[in-house]
Design a protein around this motif. Structure first.
Motif, short mmCIF file in Angstrom:
data_model
loop_
_atom_site.label_atom_id
_atom_site.label_comp_id
_atom_site.label_asym_id
_atom_site.label_seq_id
_atom_site.Cartn_x
_atom_site.Cartn_y
_atom_site.Cartn_z
N ILE A 1 74.56 106.36 46.75
CA ILE A 1 74.23 106.62 48.19
C ILE A 1 73.63 108.09 48.42
O ILE A 1 72.66 108.43 49.04
N ALA B 1 80.93 108.42 37.93
CA ALA B 1 79.75 107.65 38.45
C ALA B 1 79.65 107.09 39.50
O ALA B 1 78.73 107.07 40.17
N LEU B 2 81.01 106.96 40.27
CA LEU B 2 80.92 106.79 41.73
C LEU B 2 81.17 108.06 42.70
O LEU B 2 80.99 108.05 43.77
N GLY B 3 81.21 109.30 42.08
CA GLY B 3 81.20 110.56 42.86
C GLY B 3 82.53 110.67 43.37
O GLY B 3 83.41 110.49 42.87
N PHE C 1 80.44 116.27 43.81
CA PHE C 1 81.66 116.56 43.04
C PHE C 1 82.49 117.52 43.37
O PHE C 1 83.63 117.82 42.72
N MET D 1 71.03 99.82 44.36
CA MET D 1 72.31 100.32 45.16
C MET D 1 73.65 99.27 45.21
O MET D 1 74.72 99.69 45.10
N LYS E 1 76.73 100.46 54.19
CA LYS E 1 76.02 101.88 53.90
C LYS E 1 75.01 101.51 52.90
O LYS E 1 74.11 101.91 52.83
N PHE E 2 75.53 100.84 51.57
CA PHE E 2 74.81 100.44 50.60
C PHE E 2 73.69 99.70 50.91
O PHE E 2 72.49 99.66 50.59
N MET F 1 70.97 101.82 52.99
CA MET F 1 70.50 102.48 52.05
C MET F 1 69.35 101.76 51.33
O MET F 1 68.22 102.14 51.23
N VAL G 1 60.47 103.23 44.03
CA VAL G 1 61.40 103.32 44.94
C VAL G 1 61.81 102.09 45.46
O VAL G 1 63.08 101.69 45.45
N HIS H 1 83.45 98.80 48.82
CA HIS H 1 83.66 99.97 49.68
C HIS H 1 82.41 100.43 50.11
O HIS H 1 81.42 100.42 49.41
N GLU H 2 82.25 100.76 51.43
CA GLU H 2 81.12 100.96 52.04
C GLU H 2 79.66 100.19 51.95
O GLU H 2 78.65 100.71 51.71
N MET I 1 80.72 108.68 50.54
CA MET I 1 81.53 109.16 49.19
C MET I 1 80.71 108.58 47.83
O MET I 1 81.16 108.98 46.83
N HIS I 2 79.73 107.57 47.98
CA HIS I 2 79.26 107.22 46.73
C HIS I 2 78.18 108.09 46.37
O HIS I 2 77.09 108.60 47.13
N LEU I 3 78.09 108.18 44.91
CA LEU I 3 77.18 109.07 44.37
C LEU I 3 75.77 108.29 44.65
O LEU I 3 75.02 109.07 44.72
N GLN J 1 76.28 99.64 42.40
CA GLN J 1 77.14 100.44 42.57
C GLN J 1 78.20 100.09 43.41
O GLN J 1 79.58 100.23 42.80
N LEU K 1 65.22 102.48 51.57
CA LEU K 1 64.41 102.81 50.41
C LEU K 1 63.38 102.00 50.15
O LEU K 1 61.94 102.31 49.93
#
Lengths: 220, 220
Positions: free
Chosen positions: A161, B210-212, A68, B58, B21-22, B25, B51, B17-18, A157-159, B61, B29
């Protein structure tokens, strides 16, 4: 430097990092060293366990907060540099923010170490010199893990991740802790390695966002 | 209807978006969870299963990131996306996570890495965790701060009382296939609960926190 940092971050953030964090650290240290205030005596640890345990917890909290404040600052999609780029003192202010944030993080880990030691002495626990070394080592490796995780999460940028990275690093930290109990390398060597890696990561933490700020719109 | 919802969700997620990366991740995980489960210890195995179960979430999100875009929010399908499609995606991803983690656990039991005793309990606990996280997810995109505080408090209270819950469940002696079946049934039936909550919450605005950091950048 402090002024830049205060202007950049929200009031709730300051309340959290300067008051709630230390209060939580003191309460958790007391709880872990005192068997959850005498309720569960088997959870009474000497201070190196709370040091590592709370350090890894702090790593998650730091990433959550960083998301944040300076979250995604090295990401290619970060677009909130315009004000700093357009201002005459923008670069200086931004550098101040980054330095202050890094100092704050280091101070927090130092505070955790000092609190742990102070509470241990206050409770009259039997402490030998090696315990201080172990706890200092714990503080160093948790700081190293935290800095590495923060550095990595600044690229996304994603929380979700960021938090997943935090949990992954927390697990890595615990794995490292388990490995450290098996390894027979001298404590001084380990502490030196952790110290050097921490310094390198801290420098990268300061350098990479600055490089991103200095680059033009076409460089990203 | 479910297939139609999932198709639409996949199309939306592709433009998220990204996304890479999701996906990365999610894979990391999953590997982490599987490695944790391989340590021949039921507690670590359970943590690994949690986990692994959280890994596909992910992608939720990513889906919600698209849902928060103004162009989507102002479209006539906004309500449909935020109720029916969201419930289907949430339950579907949770179910995938549950099935994958139980599959890995079963393979580990079959290869003799994990003991067969207690796996039924783990399945039931995973089901409880799935219900808890689904409720958190549905609230967190509307009231991020409050739901996150409740989530962490609830998680630690649940984690602290897990021993007592396990003892109670162990007395029931539910066989592994029955535990697995109960888990699947509960997660599938949760669709109705999630849908109902989504219908009730749809009038409240989405919380970009919530998205950071991505909240400010991609939503504006």
């Amino acid at each position: 430097m402090t002024k830049s940092y205060r202007a950049f971050t929200a009031r709730w953030y300051h309340i959290l990092v300067w008051f709630c964090y230390p209060a939580a650290a003191i309460i958790c240290c007391l709880a872990l060293q005192n068997g959850v205030f005498g309720l569960i005596p088997r959870f009474s640890y000497s201070f190196e366990v709370p040091q590592s345990f709370l350090g890894t917890g702090l790593c998650v909290a730091e990433i959550f907060l960083d998301a944040f404040c300076l979250g995604g600052i090295c990401s290619k999609d970060y677009v909130h540099f315009e004000l700093f780029k357009g201002s005459k003192n923008g670069k200086k202010i931004f550098k101040g923010i980054l330095v202050m944030d890094t100092i704050r993080r280091a101070l927090l880990f130092l505070f955790l170490y000092v609190t742990n030691v102070a509470i241990s002495l206050m409770l009259g626990k039997e402490v030998v010199f090696l315990d201080y070394i172990y706890a200092a080592e714990g503080a160093l490796w948790t700081y190293m893990i935290c800095t590495a995780a923060v550095l990595l999460t600044r690229f996304t940028m994603h929380l979700a991740i960021n938090l997943a990275t935090a949990y992954a690093f927390m697990m890595l930290g615990m794995l490292l802790q388990a490995i450290l109990t098996w390894v027979t390398v001298g404590e001084a060597i380990l502490a030196t390695v952790f110290g050097v890696v921490s310094i390198v990561l801290t420098v990268l933490l300061l350098m990479l966002p600055m490089k991103k700020l200095e680059g033009s719109y076409y460089d990203r | 209807m479910i297939v139609k919802d999932l198709k639409l969700a996949c199309q939306l997620m592709k433009n998220g978006h990204e996304v890479k990366k999701f996906l990365g991740m999610t894979a990391i995980l999953m590997i982490f969870g599987a490695v944790m489960a391989c340590f021949q210890d039921l507690t670590l195995g359970m943590c690994g299963a949690f986990v692994m179960m959280s890994a596909p979430m992910m992608l939720f999100q990513s889906f919600m990131g698209v849902n928060m875009l103004r162009v989507v929010q102002s479209s006539p399908k906004a309500k449909y996306l935020q109720t029916s499609v969201m419930s289907t995606v949430l339950v579907g991803l949770e179910l995938v996570g549950y099935l994958l983690s139980t599959l890995v656990m079963m393979i580990l039991v079959a290869t003799g890495v994990l003991p067969v005793q207690g796996i039924g309990l783990v399945c039931l606990l995973m089901c409880g965790f799935a219900v808890f996280t689904m409720i958190y997810y549905i609230f967190s995109y509307r009231f991020f701060a409050a739901s996150t505080v409740f989530f962490y408090v609830g998680f630690f209270v649940g984690f602290a009382s897990i021993q007592k819950g396990m003892e109670t469940l162990a007395k029931l002696q539910i066989p592994v296939p029955a535990s697995f079946g109960i888990g699947v049934a509960v997660i599938v039936l949760m669709w109705f609960v999630i849908r109902l909550i989504a219908e009730l919450l749809v009038k409240y605005p989405m919380d970009t926190k919530a998205l950071g950091a991505a909240g400010k950048t991609i939503v504006g």
